[in-house]
Design a protein around this motif. Structure first.
Motif, mmCIF file in Angstrom:
data_model
loop_
_atom_site.group_PDB
_atom_site.id
_atom_site.type_symbol
_atom_site.label_atom_id
_atom_site.label_comp_id
_atom_site.label_asym_id
_atom_site.label_seq_id
_atom_site.Cartn_x
_atom_site.Cartn_y
_atom_site.Cartn_z
ATOM 1 N N ASP B 48 0.862 -1.182 0.000
ATOM 2 C CA ASP B 48 0.000 0.000 0.000
ATOM 3 C C ASP B 48 0.900 1.233 0.000
ATOM 4 O O ASP B 48 1.649 1.459 0.953
ATOM 5 N N ILE B 145 -1.596 1.016 -5.049
ATOM 6 C CA ILE B 145 -1.261 -0.345 -4.634
ATOM 7 C C ILE B 145 -0.192 -0.861 -5.592
ATOM 8 O O ILE B 145 -0.338 -0.731 -6.816
ATOM 9 N N TRP B 208 -7.409 -4.540 -3.452
ATOM 10 C CA TRP B 208 -6.426 -5.216 -2.597
ATOM 11 C C TRP B 208 -6.845 -6.674 -2.365
ATOM 12 O O TRP B 208 -6.040 -7.594 -2.497
#
Lengths: 126, 364
Positions: B48, B145, B208
Protein backbone atom coordinates in the motif's frame (compact mmCIF):
# COMPACT_ATOMS: atom_id res chain seq x y z
CA UNK A 1 0.96 -10.76 24.12
CA UNK A 2 2.18 -13.61 26.26
CA UNK A 3 3.44 -12.52 29.71
CA UNK A 4 4.22 -15.72 31.65
CA UNK A 5 3.15 -15.44 35.28
CA UNK A 6 6.22 -17.24 36.64
CA UNK A 7 8.71 -14.62 35.35
CA UNK A 8 9.79 -11.20 36.58
CA UNK A 9 10.13 -8.19 34.26
CA UNK A 10 11.88 -4.85 33.81
CA UNK A 11 10.61 -1.59 32.37
CA UNK A 12 13.09 -2.14 29.52
CA UNK A 13 11.03 -5.16 28.41
CA UNK A 14 13.37 -7.87 29.65
CA UNK A 15 12.25 -10.96 31.49
CA UNK A 16 14.10 -12.61 34.39
CA UNK A 17 13.60 -16.23 35.38
CA UNK A 18 14.63 -16.53 39.04
CA UNK A 19 13.64 -20.18 39.48
CA UNK A 20 17.30 -21.22 39.51
CA UNK A 21 20.33 -19.83 41.33
CA UNK A 22 21.75 -18.19 38.18
CA UNK A 23 18.86 -16.19 36.71
CA UNK A 24 18.06 -16.44 33.03
CA UNK A 25 17.38 -13.21 31.11
CA UNK A 26 15.74 -12.51 27.77
CA UNK A 27 13.49 -9.97 26.06
CA UNK A 28 9.72 -10.20 26.18
CA UNK A 29 7.33 -11.17 23.44
CA UNK A 30 6.18 -7.55 23.37
CA UNK A 31 9.78 -6.36 22.89
CA UNK A 32 10.49 -8.72 19.99
CA UNK A 33 7.20 -7.74 18.37
CA UNK A 34 8.15 -4.06 18.58
CA UNK A 35 11.61 -4.74 17.16
CA UNK A 36 10.58 -6.86 14.19
CA UNK A 37 12.94 -9.50 12.81
CA UNK A 38 16.06 -9.71 14.96
CA UNK A 39 19.15 -10.09 12.77
CA UNK A 40 22.05 -9.57 15.19
CA UNK A 41 22.71 -10.00 18.91
CA UNK A 42 25.78 -8.83 20.77
CA UNK A 43 26.17 -10.57 24.14
CA UNK A 44 28.89 -10.26 26.80
CA UNK A 45 31.60 -12.79 27.69
CA UNK A 46 31.09 -14.97 30.76
CA UNK A 47 32.75 -13.37 33.78
CA UNK A 48 31.55 -9.86 32.93
CA UNK A 49 30.44 -8.02 36.09
CA UNK A 50 27.29 -5.95 35.83
CA UNK A 51 25.57 -3.33 37.91
CA UNK A 52 21.80 -3.02 37.47
CA UNK A 53 21.12 -0.62 34.61
CA UNK A 54 24.45 -1.28 32.83
CA UNK A 55 24.24 -1.84 29.08
CA UNK A 56 25.33 -5.45 28.61
CA UNK A 57 24.57 -6.02 24.94
CA UNK A 58 22.57 -5.07 21.86
CA UNK A 59 19.76 -6.53 19.83
CA UNK A 60 19.48 -5.34 16.23
CA UNK A 61 16.52 -5.73 13.93
CA UNK A 62 16.45 -4.67 10.29
CA UNK A 63 15.12 -1.25 11.33
CA UNK A 64 16.46 -0.56 14.81
CA UNK A 65 19.02 -1.17 17.52
CA UNK A 66 18.06 -1.80 21.15
CA UNK A 67 20.43 -1.91 24.08
CA UNK A 68 20.11 -4.58 26.73
CA UNK A 69 20.19 -3.38 30.34
CA UNK A 70 21.30 -5.48 33.31
CA UNK A 71 18.17 -6.14 35.38
CA UNK A 72 20.19 -6.72 38.61
CA UNK A 73 23.76 -6.60 39.95
CA UNK A 74 25.70 -9.76 39.20
CA UNK A 75 28.08 -11.63 36.94
CA UNK A 76 27.46 -13.16 33.51
CA UNK A 77 27.74 -16.94 33.82
CA UNK A 78 26.84 -17.89 30.26
CA UNK A 79 25.68 -16.25 27.03
CA UNK A 80 23.36 -18.15 24.71
CA UNK A 81 25.56 -19.15 21.76
CA UNK A 82 22.55 -20.54 19.85
CA UNK A 83 20.89 -17.14 19.75
CA UNK A 84 24.08 -15.47 18.51
CA UNK A 85 24.08 -17.90 15.57
CA UNK A 86 20.33 -17.77 15.00
CA UNK A 87 18.99 -14.41 16.26
CA UNK A 88 15.56 -15.28 14.84
CA UNK A 89 15.08 -17.51 17.93
CA UNK A 90 14.36 -14.27 19.81
CA UNK A 91 11.32 -13.76 17.56
CA UNK A 92 10.14 -17.34 17.41
CA UNK A 93 10.65 -18.31 21.08
CA UNK A 94 11.44 -15.26 23.23
CA UNK A 95 10.82 -17.01 26.57
CA UNK A 96 12.42 -20.31 25.56
CA UNK A 97 15.25 -20.91 23.09
CA UNK A 98 15.59 -17.17 22.57
CA UNK A 99 17.00 -16.53 26.07
CA UNK A 100 20.08 -14.30 26.12
CA UNK A 101 22.25 -14.70 29.24
CA UNK A 102 22.41 -16.23 32.69
CA UNK A 103 23.46 -13.93 35.52
CA UNK A 104 24.63 -14.95 39.01
CA UNK A 105 22.94 -12.34 41.18
CA UNK A 106 25.14 -10.45 43.63
CA UNK A 107 22.08 -10.24 45.87
CA UNK A 108 19.42 -12.88 45.10
CA UNK A 109 16.75 -10.82 46.88
CA UNK A 110 17.10 -8.08 44.22
CA UNK A 111 14.99 -10.10 41.81
CA UNK A 112 12.00 -9.62 44.10
CA UNK A 113 12.10 -5.87 43.39
CA UNK A 114 11.44 -6.41 39.68
CA UNK A 115 7.96 -6.14 38.12
CA UNK A 116 5.66 -9.13 38.38
CA UNK A 117 3.61 -10.31 35.40
CA UNK A 118 0.57 -8.20 36.32
CA UNK A 119 2.62 -5.03 36.67
CA UNK A 120 4.40 -5.71 33.38
CA UNK A 121 1.12 -6.43 31.61
CA UNK A 122 -0.16 -3.04 32.78
CA UNK A 123 3.05 -1.41 31.55
CA UNK A 124 2.70 -2.71 28.00
CA UNK A 125 -1.00 -1.95 27.88
CA UNK A 126 0.01 1.65 28.72
CA UNK B 1 -3.19 13.25 14.10
CA UNK B 2 -2.05 10.93 11.34
CA UNK B 3 -3.95 10.27 8.12
CA UNK B 4 -5.18 6.69 7.77
CA UNK B 5 -4.67 4.96 4.43
CA UNK B 6 -7.83 4.12 2.44
CA UNK B 7 -6.74 0.54 3.16
CA UNK B 8 -6.49 1.05 6.92
CA UNK B 9 -9.24 -1.42 7.74
CA UNK B 10 -7.70 -4.10 5.52
CA UNK B 11 -4.32 -3.63 7.22
CA UNK B 12 -5.88 -3.91 10.67
CA UNK B 13 -7.60 -7.16 9.67
CA UNK B 14 -4.19 -8.44 8.57
CA UNK B 15 -2.66 -7.52 11.94
CA UNK B 16 -0.21 -5.00 10.50
CA UNK B 17 2.21 -3.03 12.63
CA UNK B 18 1.96 0.63 11.70
CA UNK B 19 4.43 3.46 11.43
CA UNK B 20 3.93 7.19 11.05
CA UNK B 21 5.29 8.14 7.66
CA UNK B 22 5.10 11.79 6.59
CA UNK B 23 1.88 12.24 8.53
CA UNK B 24 0.33 8.99 7.34
CA UNK B 25 -0.23 5.87 9.37
CA UNK B 26 1.11 3.12 7.09
CA UNK B 27 1.90 -0.59 7.54
CA UNK B 28 5.55 -1.12 8.42
CA UNK B 29 5.14 -4.93 8.33
CA UNK B 30 2.41 -7.55 8.56
CA UNK B 31 4.44 -10.45 9.96
CA UNK B 32 8.14 -10.92 9.36
CA UNK B 33 9.67 -8.14 7.27
CA UNK B 34 12.38 -10.57 6.15
CA UNK B 35 9.73 -12.96 4.82
CA UNK B 36 8.05 -10.04 3.04
CA UNK B 37 11.37 -9.00 1.51
CA UNK B 38 12.03 -12.56 0.37
CA UNK B 39 8.53 -12.87 -1.10
CA UNK B 40 9.17 -9.84 -3.33
CA UNK B 41 12.53 -11.22 -4.52
CA UNK B 42 11.26 -14.76 -5.12
CA UNK B 43 7.49 -14.51 -5.69
CA UNK B 44 5.54 -11.29 -5.15
CA UNK B 45 4.62 -8.68 -2.57
CA UNK B 46 1.59 -6.40 -2.25
CA UNK B 47 2.26 -2.85 -1.03
CA UNK B 48 0.00 0.00 0.00
CA UNK B 49 1.65 3.21 -1.19
CA UNK B 50 -1.39 5.44 -0.86
CA UNK B 51 0.68 8.02 1.00
CA UNK B 52 2.46 8.98 -2.23
CA UNK B 53 1.30 12.25 -3.80
CA UNK B 54 -0.26 12.59 -7.26
CA UNK B 55 -0.19 15.98 -8.92
CA UNK B 56 -1.79 16.50 -12.30
CA UNK B 57 -0.42 18.99 -14.82
CA UNK B 58 -2.73 19.63 -17.77
CA UNK B 59 -3.17 22.02 -20.66
CA UNK B 60 -1.58 22.96 -23.97
CA UNK B 61 1.49 24.24 -22.08
CA UNK B 62 1.78 21.28 -19.68
CA UNK B 63 4.89 19.78 -21.32
CA UNK B 64 6.63 23.16 -21.51
CA UNK B 65 5.70 23.92 -17.89
CA UNK B 66 7.20 20.64 -16.70
CA UNK B 67 10.32 21.19 -18.77
CA UNK B 68 10.77 24.51 -16.96
CA UNK B 69 9.84 23.12 -13.53
CA UNK B 70 11.84 19.87 -13.55
CA UNK B 71 15.44 19.12 -14.54
CA UNK B 72 14.45 16.42 -17.05
CA UNK B 73 13.07 16.63 -20.56
CA UNK B 74 9.45 15.73 -19.93
CA UNK B 75 8.36 17.12 -23.30
CA UNK B 76 10.24 14.26 -24.95
CA UNK B 77 8.29 11.59 -23.04
CA UNK B 78 5.85 9.77 -25.28
CA UNK B 79 2.22 9.35 -24.27
CA UNK B 80 1.96 6.18 -22.20
CA UNK B 81 5.53 6.34 -20.94
CA UNK B 82 6.99 7.53 -17.63
CA UNK B 83 10.21 9.25 -16.61
CA UNK B 84 12.22 9.54 -13.39
CA UNK B 85 13.16 13.17 -12.74
CA UNK B 86 13.86 15.74 -10.06
CA UNK B 87 12.50 19.03 -8.86
CA UNK B 88 15.41 21.29 -7.95
CA UNK B 89 15.66 24.68 -6.27
CA UNK B 90 17.27 27.69 -7.95
CA UNK B 91 20.58 26.73 -6.23
CA UNK B 92 20.39 23.19 -7.66
CA UNK B 93 19.38 21.53 -4.38
CA UNK B 94 16.99 18.59 -4.78
CA UNK B 95 13.46 19.33 -3.53
CA UNK B 96 12.09 15.93 -4.52
CA UNK B 97 12.63 13.02 -6.87
CA UNK B 98 9.58 12.15 -8.94
CA UNK B 99 8.10 9.76 -11.44
CA UNK B 100 6.05 11.54 -14.10
CA UNK B 101 3.58 9.67 -16.30
CA UNK B 102 2.50 11.20 -19.59
CA UNK B 103 -1.14 10.14 -19.76
CA UNK B 104 -2.06 12.20 -22.83
CA UNK B 105 -0.47 14.84 -25.01
CA UNK B 106 -1.61 17.55 -22.62
CA UNK B 107 -1.91 15.58 -19.37
CA UNK B 108 0.83 14.45 -16.97
CA UNK B 109 0.65 12.81 -13.56
CA UNK B 110 3.58 13.71 -11.30
CA UNK B 111 4.10 11.29 -8.39
CA UNK B 112 5.84 12.85 -5.39
CA UNK B 113 7.15 11.52 -2.10
CA UNK B 114 4.58 11.82 0.69
CA UNK B 115 6.73 14.17 2.75
CA UNK B 116 7.18 16.54 -0.19
CA UNK B 117 3.72 16.69 -1.77
CA UNK B 118 2.98 20.22 -0.58
CA UNK B 119 6.41 21.50 -1.62
CA UNK B 120 6.09 19.87 -5.05
CA UNK B 121 2.50 21.02 -5.63
CA UNK B 122 3.36 24.58 -4.66
CA UNK B 123 6.57 24.67 -6.71
CA UNK B 124 4.85 23.20 -9.78
CA UNK B 125 1.96 25.67 -9.50
CA UNK B 126 4.33 28.62 -9.12
CA UNK B 127 6.61 27.53 -11.94
CA UNK B 128 3.67 26.79 -14.28
CA UNK B 129 2.20 30.30 -13.90
CA UNK B 130 3.68 31.70 -17.09
CA UNK B 131 2.56 28.66 -19.10
CA UNK B 132 -0.86 27.66 -20.38
CA UNK B 133 -1.11 24.83 -17.85
CA UNK B 134 -3.08 23.91 -14.73
CA UNK B 135 -1.54 22.18 -11.70
CA UNK B 136 -3.88 20.23 -9.42
CA UNK B 137 -2.94 18.23 -6.36
CA UNK B 138 -5.05 15.06 -6.69
CA UNK B 139 -3.28 13.12 -3.94
CA UNK B 140 -6.42 12.44 -1.96
CA UNK B 141 -8.23 11.14 -5.06
CA UNK B 142 -5.80 8.26 -5.54
CA UNK B 143 -4.94 5.13 -3.63
CA UNK B 144 -1.79 3.40 -4.84
CA UNK B 145 -1.26 -0.34 -4.63
CA UNK B 146 1.94 -1.97 -5.91
CA UNK B 147 2.42 -5.60 -6.92
CA UNK B 148 6.15 -6.29 -7.07
CA UNK B 149 8.17 -9.41 -7.74
CA UNK B 150 8.85 -12.00 -10.44
CA UNK B 151 5.30 -13.42 -10.22
CA UNK B 152 3.52 -10.07 -10.41
CA UNK B 153 2.63 -10.33 -14.12
CA UNK B 154 1.05 -13.76 -13.56
CA UNK B 155 -0.99 -12.34 -10.71
CA UNK B 156 -2.20 -9.39 -12.78
CA UNK B 157 -3.10 -11.73 -15.66
CA UNK B 158 -5.39 -13.66 -13.33
CA UNK B 159 -7.53 -10.56 -12.72
CA UNK B 160 -7.11 -8.49 -15.89
CA UNK B 161 -7.25 -8.80 -19.66
CA UNK B 162 -4.83 -5.90 -20.04
CA UNK B 163 -2.03 -6.43 -22.56
CA UNK B 164 0.80 -6.79 -20.05
CA UNK B 165 3.21 -7.99 -22.71
CA UNK B 166 2.80 -4.64 -24.41
CA UNK B 167 3.30 -2.71 -21.17
CA UNK B 168 7.03 -2.01 -20.96
CA UNK B 169 9.06 -0.96 -17.92
CA UNK B 170 8.27 2.71 -17.18
CA UNK B 171 5.06 2.65 -19.20
CA UNK B 172 1.44 3.02 -18.12
CA UNK B 173 -2.02 2.33 -19.51
CA UNK B 174 -5.64 2.63 -18.54
CA UNK B 175 -6.78 -0.84 -17.58
CA UNK B 176 -9.50 -2.78 -15.82
CA UNK B 177 -8.24 -4.96 -12.99
CA UNK B 178 -10.70 -7.08 -11.02
CA UNK B 179 -13.49 -5.04 -12.60
CA UNK B 180 -11.98 -1.75 -11.40
CA UNK B 181 -10.92 0.95 -13.87
CA UNK B 182 -7.50 2.28 -12.96
CA UNK B 183 -4.13 3.47 -14.16
CA UNK B 184 -1.77 0.51 -14.47
CA UNK B 185 1.95 1.29 -14.57
CA UNK B 186 4.96 -0.97 -14.86
CA UNK B 187 7.05 0.87 -12.30
CA UNK B 188 8.34 0.20 -8.82
CA UNK B 189 10.93 0.71 -6.14
CA UNK B 190 12.12 -2.80 -5.38
CA UNK B 191 14.50 -3.80 -8.17
CA UNK B 192 12.02 -6.41 -9.42
CA UNK B 193 9.48 -6.52 -12.21
CA UNK B 194 6.25 -5.10 -10.93
CA UNK B 195 3.22 -2.90 -11.31
CA UNK B 196 1.77 0.13 -9.61
CA UNK B 197 -2.01 0.54 -9.66
CA UNK B 198 -3.53 3.98 -9.16
CA UNK B 199 -7.22 3.71 -8.29
CA UNK B 200 -9.87 5.59 -6.37
CA UNK B 201 -9.61 5.32 -2.56
CA UNK B 202 -13.15 3.89 -2.43
CA UNK B 203 -12.21 0.97 -4.67
CA UNK B 204 -8.84 0.27 -3.10
CA UNK B 205 -10.02 -2.32 -0.53
CA UNK B 206 -11.81 -4.38 -3.21
CA UNK B 207 -8.74 -4.20 -5.45
CA UNK B 208 -6.43 -5.22 -2.60
CA UNK B 209 -8.62 -8.21 -1.74
CA UNK B 210 -8.85 -9.32 -5.37
CA UNK B 211 -5.07 -9.12 -5.78
CA UNK B 212 -4.55 -10.99 -2.51
CA UNK B 213 -6.80 -13.78 -3.75
CA UNK B 214 -5.22 -13.89 -7.21
CA UNK B 215 -1.75 -13.81 -5.65
CA UNK B 216 -2.25 -16.61 -3.19
CA UNK B 217 -1.24 -19.45 -5.57
CA UNK B 218 1.73 -17.33 -6.66
CA UNK B 219 3.25 -16.82 -3.20
CA UNK B 220 2.13 -13.21 -2.81
CA UNK B 221 2.48 -11.69 0.65
CA UNK B 222 1.31 -8.29 1.86
CA UNK B 223 4.51 -6.30 2.40
CA UNK B 224 5.14 -3.25 4.56
CA UNK B 225 7.40 -0.23 4.36
CA UNK B 226 10.22 -1.99 6.25
CA UNK B 227 10.72 -4.46 3.41
CA UNK B 228 10.23 -1.72 0.81
CA UNK B 229 13.21 0.10 2.35
CA UNK B 230 15.56 -2.92 2.33
CA UNK B 231 14.42 -3.82 -1.20
CA UNK B 232 15.14 -0.35 -2.61
CA UNK B 233 18.46 -0.21 -0.76
CA UNK B 234 19.60 -3.51 -2.30
CA UNK B 235 18.53 -2.15 -5.69
CA UNK B 236 20.64 0.99 -5.05
CA UNK B 237 17.67 3.34 -5.33
CA UNK B 238 17.89 6.66 -3.48
CA UNK B 239 15.37 7.68 -0.83
CA UNK B 240 14.55 11.35 -0.37
CA UNK B 241 15.63 12.53 3.06
CA UNK B 242 18.47 10.00 3.05
CA UNK B 243 20.44 10.01 -0.21
CA UNK B 244 18.70 13.11 -1.59
CA UNK B 245 18.05 16.47 0.06
CA UNK B 246 17.88 20.18 -0.63
CA UNK B 247 21.48 20.43 0.58
CA UNK B 248 22.85 18.62 -2.46
CA UNK B 249 22.42 18.49 -6.22
CA UNK B 250 21.76 15.45 -8.41
CA UNK B 251 25.49 15.41 -9.25
CA UNK B 252 26.63 14.50 -5.72
CA UNK B 253 24.08 11.70 -5.75
CA UNK B 254 25.59 10.32 -8.96
CA UNK B 255 22.34 11.14 -10.76
CA UNK B 256 23.58 14.02 -12.90
CA UNK B 257 22.27 12.16 -15.94
CA UNK B 258 18.70 13.16 -15.01
CA UNK B 259 19.62 16.83 -15.65
CA UNK B 260 18.99 17.54 -19.34
CA UNK B 261 20.96 20.67 -20.20
CA UNK B 262 20.40 20.03 -23.89
CA UNK B 263 16.63 20.53 -23.64
CA UNK B 264 15.17 23.72 -25.07
CA UNK B 265 14.57 26.76 -22.89
CA UNK B 266 15.41 27.65 -19.32
CA UNK B 267 14.62 25.52 -16.30
CA UNK B 268 14.75 26.23 -12.59
CA UNK B 269 18.26 25.52 -11.32
CA UNK B 270 19.91 25.44 -14.75
CA UNK B 271 22.63 27.97 -13.93
CA UNK B 272 23.64 26.44 -10.61
CA UNK B 273 23.48 22.91 -11.98
CA UNK B 274 25.53 23.84 -15.06
CA UNK B 275 28.23 25.25 -12.79
CA UNK B 276 28.08 22.14 -10.60
CA UNK B 277 28.32 19.79 -13.57
CA UNK B 278 31.62 21.41 -14.57
CA UNK B 279 33.29 20.88 -11.17
CA UNK B 280 34.12 17.65 -9.43
CA UNK B 281 31.92 17.35 -6.36
CA UNK B 282 33.65 17.37 -2.97
CA UNK B 283 31.58 14.45 -1.73
CA UNK B 284 29.84 11.72 -3.64
CA UNK B 285 27.36 8.99 -2.95
CA UNK B 286 28.95 5.53 -2.78
CA UNK B 287 27.90 1.99 -2.01
CA UNK B 288 29.58 0.19 0.89
CA UNK B 289 29.63 -3.51 1.71
CA UNK B 290 30.87 -5.06 4.95
CA UNK B 291 31.24 -8.43 6.60
CA UNK B 292 29.43 -10.01 9.52
CA UNK B 293 25.88 -9.12 10.50
CA UNK B 294 26.19 -5.69 12.04
CA UNK B 295 24.68 -2.96 9.87
CA UNK B 296 25.86 0.60 9.34
CA UNK B 297 22.86 2.89 9.81
CA UNK B 298 21.88 6.38 8.68
CA UNK B 299 23.96 9.04 10.42
CA UNK B 300 26.93 6.84 11.35
CA UNK B 301 30.37 8.30 10.59
CA UNK B 302 32.52 6.82 7.84
CA UNK B 303 36.22 6.88 8.71
CA UNK B 304 39.38 6.33 6.70
CA UNK B 305 40.97 2.88 6.51
CA UNK B 306 43.04 3.80 9.59
CA UNK B 307 39.77 4.27 11.49
CA UNK B 308 40.73 7.84 12.30
CA UNK B 309 39.85 10.67 9.94
CA UNK B 310 36.12 11.30 9.40
CA UNK B 311 35.55 11.04 5.64
CA UNK B 312 31.78 10.84 5.36
CA UNK B 313 28.41 9.73 6.65
CA UNK B 314 26.06 6.80 6.10
CA UNK B 315 22.70 7.73 4.52
CA UNK B 316 21.03 4.27 4.57
CA UNK B 317 22.21 0.89 5.73
CA UNK B 318 20.96 -2.58 6.59
CA UNK B 319 21.95 -6.17 6.86
CA UNK B 320 20.96 -7.14 3.31
CA UNK B 321 18.25 -9.82 3.56
CA UNK B 322 19.11 -11.15 0.09
CA UNK B 323 22.91 -11.01 0.27
CA UNK B 324 23.36 -11.77 3.98
CA UNK B 325 26.01 -9.10 4.61
CA UNK B 326 25.80 -5.43 5.63
CA UNK B 327 25.24 -2.90 2.85
CA UNK B 328 24.98 0.86 2.95
CA UNK B 329 25.02 4.04 0.96
CA UNK B 330 27.11 6.97 2.17
CA UNK B 331 28.36 10.39 1.18
CA UNK B 332 32.15 10.40 1.33
CA UNK B 333 35.06 12.59 0.18
CA UNK B 334 35.37 12.24 -3.58
CA UNK B 335 39.01 11.09 -3.40
CA UNK B 336 37.98 7.92 -1.56
CA UNK B 337 35.09 6.90 -3.79
CA UNK B 338 36.89 4.44 -6.06
CA UNK B 339 35.53 0.89 -6.05
CA UNK B 340 37.62 -1.33 -3.82
CA UNK B 341 38.67 1.44 -1.41
CA UNK B 342 38.83 0.14 2.17
CA UNK B 343 37.10 2.31 4.77
CA UNK B 344 35.61 1.80 8.22
CA UNK B 345 32.26 2.71 9.74
CA UNK B 346 31.90 3.73 13.36
CA UNK B 347 29.10 1.40 14.48
CA UNK B 348 28.34 2.80 17.93
CA UNK B 349 31.99 2.86 18.98
CA UNK B 350 33.06 -0.33 17.20
CA UNK B 351 34.72 -0.11 13.82
CA UNK B 352 33.27 -2.11 10.97
CA UNK B 353 35.57 -2.55 7.94
CA UNK B 354 33.77 -1.81 4.67
CA UNK B 355 34.73 -1.67 1.01
CA UNK B 356 33.48 0.78 -1.61
CA UNK B 357 31.52 -1.26 -4.13
CA UNK B 358 29.43 -0.68 -7.25
CA UNK B 359 25.68 0.02 -7.24
CA UNK B 360 23.31 -1.73 -7.33
CA UNK B 361 24.05 -4.32 -4.67
CA UNK B 362 21.39 -6.56 -6.17
CA UNK B 363 20.20 -6.88 -9.75
CA UNK B 364 17.49 -9.22 -10.94
Amino acid sequence: MDVPAELRYTEEHEWVDARSEAVRVGITEYAQDQLGDVVFVDLPEPGTSLTAGDVFGEVESTKSVSELFAPIDGEIIVSNAAVADAPELINSDPYGEGWLVEIMPAEPADVGALLDADAYQKLIEG
Amino acid sequence: MTIPSPLDEVHRELGAAFTDFAGWSMPVRYGSELAEHRAVREAAGLFDLSHMGEIEVTGPGAAAALNYALVGNLASVKVGRARYSMLCAEDGGVLDDLVTYRLADERFLVVANAANVDVVARALAGRAEKFDAQVTDRSREFALIAVQGPNSADILRAVSDADLGGLKYYASMEATVAGIDLLLARTGYTGEDGFELYCSPEQAPALWRALTEAGEPHGLLPAGLASRDTLRLEAGMPLYGHELSSGMTPFEAGLGRVVKFEKEGDFVGRKALQARSEQSPERVLVALAGEGRRAPRAGYAVLGPDGERNVGEITSGALSPTLGYPIAMAYISAGLSETGTALTVDVRGKSLPVTVTALPFYQR
